[in-house]
Scaffold this active site. Structure first.
Site, short mmCIF file in Angstrom:
data_model
loop_
_atom_site.label_atom_id
_atom_site.label_comp_id
_atom_site.label_asym_id
_atom_site.label_seq_id
_atom_site.Cartn_x
_atom_site.Cartn_y
_atom_site.Cartn_z
N PRO A 90 0.84 -1.20 0.00
CA PRO A 90 0.00 0.00 0.00
C PRO A 90 0.87 1.25 0.00
CG PRO A 90 0.03 -1.00 2.18
CD PRO A 90 0.75 -1.95 1.27
N TYR A 103 -5.82 3.78 6.95
CA TYR A 103 -5.35 4.62 8.05
C TYR A 103 -6.61 5.09 8.79
CZ TYR A 103 -0.68 4.96 6.00
OH TYR A 103 0.57 4.69 5.52
N THR A 145 -3.15 -0.29 9.34
CA THR A 145 -1.78 0.13 9.60
C THR A 145 -1.66 0.65 11.02
OG1 THR A 145 -1.17 0.60 7.31
CG2 THR A 145 -0.01 1.83 9.01
N ARG A 204 9.84 14.04 8.56
CA ARG A 204 10.56 13.38 7.47
C ARG A 204 11.49 14.40 6.81
NH1 ARG A 204 5.51 9.62 5.24
NH2 ARG A 204 5.12 8.69 7.29
N LYS A 239 -0.61 -4.27 9.74
CA LYS A 239 0.65 -3.82 9.14
C LYS A 239 1.39 -2.91 10.12
CE LYS A 239 2.53 -1.21 5.23
NZ LYS A 239 3.15 -0.09 5.96
N HIS A 285 7.49 1.01 8.32
CA HIS A 285 7.07 2.16 7.50
C HIS A 285 8.24 2.70 6.68
CE1 HIS A 285 3.21 4.29 7.18
NE2 HIS A 285 3.92 5.24 6.60
#
Length: 257
Positions: free
Chosen positions: A24, A76, A102, A111, A156, A180
């Protein structure tokens, strides 16, 4: 005698040409106009299963209309149980093979590559767009899901043997080992490092999927040798999609094969 080699595998009861699934991924439509529809078409053409992320486009119904191949819907959690139930019902009604929650991301992380590039994903700011519901996801939600819906469930983001054991206690059919892609917590353990202890804990009671930097056919072999049933590819999928749409992803899978 390895003169004849059979690379086929099964995933959630469906036969696949390779023990590889398309992971995904969000924002696929920013890589190529067809987005998630192109990914599903490539999976169908080659003969593997694809995941559809709830944060990409086109959406669930469009993907189902475009392909008849087995698919898994990944969510999500951005709302309460009513929000989850609506998504599950849509997935069941449109024939998705399994459902995936998830659990390895509570908030959108810092990030740094995105910051350097001045890239801001749409709708992903801490504290808005339902992130509090994602942060509040817990095992009670998993129990409620298993008690309420007749569709296989994949979790996940499992990264410890302890959490894998709780998955089995709750009747989860798929344990998806993932960190992730290292983007949420870049100093966490790699998926390949935690895979063996999770395999031992699961003991064949659920299917094991793994992702995280699998870039070559030999990488897939290593995961299978360590006990994974299926390897999910993300970055490779994105490279293929951006390069040449459906044909690009098919070519990526041919190279892995």
């Amino acid at each position: 005698n390895v003169k004849e080699i059979d690379l086929t595998a099964t995933f959630m009861g469906d036969k696949m040409r390779l023990p590889v699934a398309l992971a995904p991924m969000g924002s696929l439509d920013s890589m190529e106009a067809g987005g998630s529809v192109s990914v599903a078409k490539a999976a169908e053409e080659f003969g593997v299963t694809s995941f559809l992320s709830s944060v990409t486009r086109p959406g669930l119904e469009d993907v189902v209309e475009a392909t008849a191949h087995p698919k898994i819907y990944q969510l999500y959690v951005r709302g309460d149980h009513f929000y989850i139930e609506e998504s599950v019902r849509r997935a069941i009604d449109t024939g998705f093979r399994a459902f995936c929650l998830t659990v390895d991301v509570a908030y959108y992380s810092r990030r740094e590559r995105d910051i350097i590039k001045r890239y801001t994903p749409r709708g992903r700011v801490r504290g808005v767009d339902g992130w509090d519901f994602q942060a509040g996801l817990n095992w009670d939600t998993v129990k409620w899901f298993k008690d309420s819906f007749d569709i296989p469930l994949i979790i996940k983001g499992i990264a410890t043997a302890e959490d894998a054991a709780i998955c089995i206690d709750h009747g989860v059919e798929g344990v998806y080992v993932s960190n992730h892609g290292g983007r949420q917590l870049d100093h966490g353990r790699a998926s390949i490092d935690v895979l063996p202890e999770i395999v031992r804990e699961v003991g064949g009671k659920a299917e094991i999927i793994v992702d995280g930097g699998f870039m070559r056919g030999s990488d897939v072999i290593k995961a299978i040798a360590l006990g994974a049933d299926t390897v999910a590819i993300g970055k490779l999928q994105g490279f293929g999609l951006a390069a040449d749409g459906v044909a690009g992803i098919v070519r990526v899978l041919e190279l892995l094969e």
